[in-house]
Design a protein around this motif. Structure first.
Motif, mmCIF file in Angstrom:
data_model
loop_
_atom_site.group_PDB
_atom_site.id
_atom_site.type_symbol
_atom_site.label_atom_id
_atom_site.label_comp_id
_atom_site.label_asym_id
_atom_site.label_seq_id
_atom_site.Cartn_x
_atom_site.Cartn_y
_atom_site.Cartn_z
ATOM 1 N N SER A 44 0.799 -1.224 0.000
ATOM 2 C CA SER A 44 0.000 0.000 0.000
ATOM 3 C C SER A 44 0.835 1.278 0.000
ATOM 4 C CB SER A 44 -0.929 0.011 1.220
ATOM 5 O OG SER A 44 -0.157 -0.121 2.413
ATOM 6 N N HIS A 45 2.101 1.178 0.383
ATOM 7 C CA HIS A 45 2.977 2.348 0.503
ATOM 8 C C HIS A 45 4.289 2.082 -0.241
ATOM 9 C CE1 HIS A 45 0.178 2.812 3.837
ATOM 10 N NE2 HIS A 45 0.570 4.062 3.966
ATOM 11 N N PHE A 46 4.649 2.997 -1.151
ATOM 12 C CA PHE A 46 5.839 2.800 -1.968
ATOM 13 C C PHE A 46 6.647 4.089 -2.085
ATOM 14 C CE2 PHE A 46 3.018 -0.545 -3.284
ATOM 15 C CZ PHE A 46 3.857 -1.637 -3.462
ATOM 16 N N ALA A 47 7.912 3.912 -2.432
ATOM 17 C CA ALA A 47 8.802 5.034 -2.745
ATOM 18 C C ALA A 47 9.415 4.763 -4.112
ATOM 19 C CB ALA A 47 9.895 5.175 -1.703
ATOM 20 N N VAL A 48 9.462 5.792 -4.945
ATOM 21 C CA VAL A 48 10.064 5.686 -6.265
ATOM 22 C C VAL A 48 11.147 6.748 -6.391
ATOM 23 C CG1 VAL A 48 9.677 6.058 -8.743
ATOM 24 C CG2 VAL A 48 8.021 4.749 -7.415
ATOM 25 N N GLU A 49 12.327 6.320 -6.794
ATOM 26 C CA GLU A 49 13.397 7.243 -7.165
ATOM 27 C C GLU A 49 13.689 6.957 -8.626
ATOM 28 O OE1 GLU A 49 16.785 7.402 -4.610
ATOM 29 O OE2 GLU A 49 15.551 7.448 -2.804
ATOM 30 N N ILE A 50 13.564 7.992 -9.459
ATOM 31 C CA ILE A 50 13.686 7.801 -10.898
ATOM 32 C C ILE A 50 14.416 8.982 -11.518
ATOM 33 C CG2 ILE A 50 11.353 8.751 -11.223
ATOM 34 C CD1 ILE A 50 11.061 6.884 -13.660
ATOM 35 N N ALA A 51 15.324 8.658 -12.430
ATOM 36 C CA ALA A 51 16.006 9.676 -13.226
ATOM 37 C C ALA A 51 15.761 9.320 -14.689
ATOM 38 C CB ALA A 51 17.498 9.686 -12.932
ATOM 39 N N ALA A 52 15.233 10.267 -15.442
ATOM 40 C CA ALA A 52 14.910 10.015 -16.840
ATOM 41 C C ALA A 52 15.156 11.278 -17.664
ATOM 42 C CB ALA A 52 13.454 9.581 -16.978
ATOM 43 N N SER A 53 15.691 11.079 -18.838
ATOM 44 C CA SER A 53 15.946 12.201 -19.738
ATOM 45 C C SER A 53 14.658 12.952 -20.066
ATOM 46 C CB SER A 53 16.583 11.699 -21.032
ATOM 47 O OG SER A 53 17.817 11.096 -20.755
ATOM 48 N N ARG A 54 13.545 12.255 -20.062
ATOM 49 C CA ARG A 54 12.247 12.881 -20.370
ATOM 50 C C ARG A 54 11.841 13.941 -19.342
ATOM 51 N NH1 ARG A 54 8.721 7.814 -22.718
ATOM 52 N NH2 ARG A 54 10.314 7.182 -24.177
ATOM 53 N N PHE A 55 12.503 13.950 -18.202
ATOM 54 C CA PHE A 55 12.202 14.934 -17.161
ATOM 55 C C PHE A 55 12.939 16.254 -17.376
ATOM 56 C CE2 PHE A 55 11.459 11.230 -14.005
ATOM 57 C CZ PHE A 55 10.151 11.101 -14.435
ATOM 58 N N GLU A 56 13.882 16.268 -18.313
ATOM 59 C CA GLU A 56 14.675 17.477 -18.569
ATOM 60 C C GLU A 56 13.756 18.658 -18.874
ATOM 61 O OE1 GLU A 56 18.105 19.244 -18.262
ATOM 62 O OE2 GLU A 56 18.186 17.076 -18.507
ATOM 63 N N GLY A 57 13.934 19.735 -18.115
ATOM 64 C CA GLY A 57 13.155 20.947 -18.327
ATOM 65 C C GLY A 57 11.777 20.950 -17.698
ATOM 66 N N LEU A 58 11.384 19.847 -17.064
ATOM 67 C CA LEU A 58 10.062 19.772 -16.422
ATOM 68 C C LEU A 58 10.149 20.200 -14.968
ATOM 69 C CD1 LEU A 58 8.650 16.363 -17.715
ATOM 70 C CD2 LEU A 58 8.236 18.660 -18.638
ATOM 71 N N SER A 59 9.081 20.794 -14.478
ATOM 72 C CA SER A 59 9.004 21.160 -13.064
ATOM 73 C C SER A 59 8.856 19.892 -12.218
ATOM 74 C CB SER A 59 7.803 22.073 -12.820
ATOM 75 O OG SER A 59 6.592 21.343 -12.978
ATOM 76 N N ARG A 60 9.054 20.035 -10.928
ATOM 77 C CA ARG A 60 8.881 18.909 -9.999
ATOM 78 C C ARG A 60 7.474 18.330 -10.112
ATOM 79 N NH1 ARG A 60 6.604 18.643 -5.126
ATOM 80 N NH2 ARG A 60 6.471 20.902 -4.980
ATOM 81 N N VAL A 61 6.483 19.199 -10.192
ATOM 82 C CA VAL A 61 5.087 18.745 -10.294
ATOM 83 C C VAL A 61 4.853 18.008 -11.604
ATOM 84 C CG1 VAL A 61 2.690 19.514 -10.431
ATOM 85 C CG2 VAL A 61 4.214 20.524 -8.739
ATOM 86 N N ALA A 62 5.397 18.504 -12.695
ATOM 87 C CA ALA A 62 5.237 17.839 -13.995
ATOM 88 C C ALA A 62 5.909 16.471 -13.994
ATOM 89 C CB ALA A 62 5.800 18.718 -15.101
ATOM 90 N N ARG A 63 7.043 16.350 -13.323
ATOM 91 C CA ARG A 63 7.721 15.056 -13.219
ATOM 92 C C ARG A 63 6.873 14.062 -12.433
ATOM 93 N NH1 ARG A 63 13.985 17.033 -12.019
ATOM 94 N NH2 ARG A 63 14.131 18.264 -13.923
ATOM 95 N N GLN A 64 6.286 14.530 -11.329
ATOM 96 C CA GLN A 64 5.418 13.664 -10.529
ATOM 97 C C GLN A 64 4.187 13.247 -11.320
ATOM 98 O OE1 GLN A 64 4.799 15.811 -6.868
ATOM 99 N NE2 GLN A 64 6.777 15.173 -6.048
ATOM 100 N N ARG A 65 3.618 14.168 -12.072
ATOM 101 C CA ARG A 65 2.459 13.828 -12.911
ATOM 102 C C ARG A 65 2.823 12.762 -13.935
ATOM 103 N NH1 ARG A 65 0.632 19.908 -13.669
ATOM 104 N NH2 ARG A 65 -0.681 20.098 -11.835
#
Length: 88
Positions: A44-65
């Motif tokens: 029921s409870h998880f943690a995700v750590e992710i690094a992706a090129s697709r996140f370049e230039g995105l805000s923190r909120v956009a990355r979470q979305r």
């Protein structure tokens, strides 16, 4: 989905949708046993750590979305998700 499969499915979906350079999915449900949102499934409870090129230039909120969108209907089974998403 059988019990014990949520973490594996999360990994599969995030890899397919975001092609991460680095990905860690950790089940933290045991830390929340007996708390609100603990459905007794152990998933029921998880943690995700992710690094992706697709996140370049995105805000923190956009990355979470982007993470939420990748997980789609699997979020119906997850009570809490801690996300650290960054560009490589």
């Amino acid at each position: 989905m059988a019990s014990g499969q949520v973490e594996a499915e999360m990994t599969r979906r995030l890899e397919a949708a975001l092609a991460p350079d680095r990905l860690t999915v950790k089940n933290e449900s045991a830390l929340h046993a007996g708390h609100a949102g603990d459905d007794g499934s152990g998933e029921s409870h998880f943690a995700v750590e992710i690094a992706a090129s697709r996140f370049e230039g995105l805000s923190r909120v956009a990355r979470q979305r982007a993470v939420f969108n990748a997980l789609g209907d699997l979020m119906d089974r997850i009570h809490a998700l801690r996300i650290k998403a960054e560009a490589p």
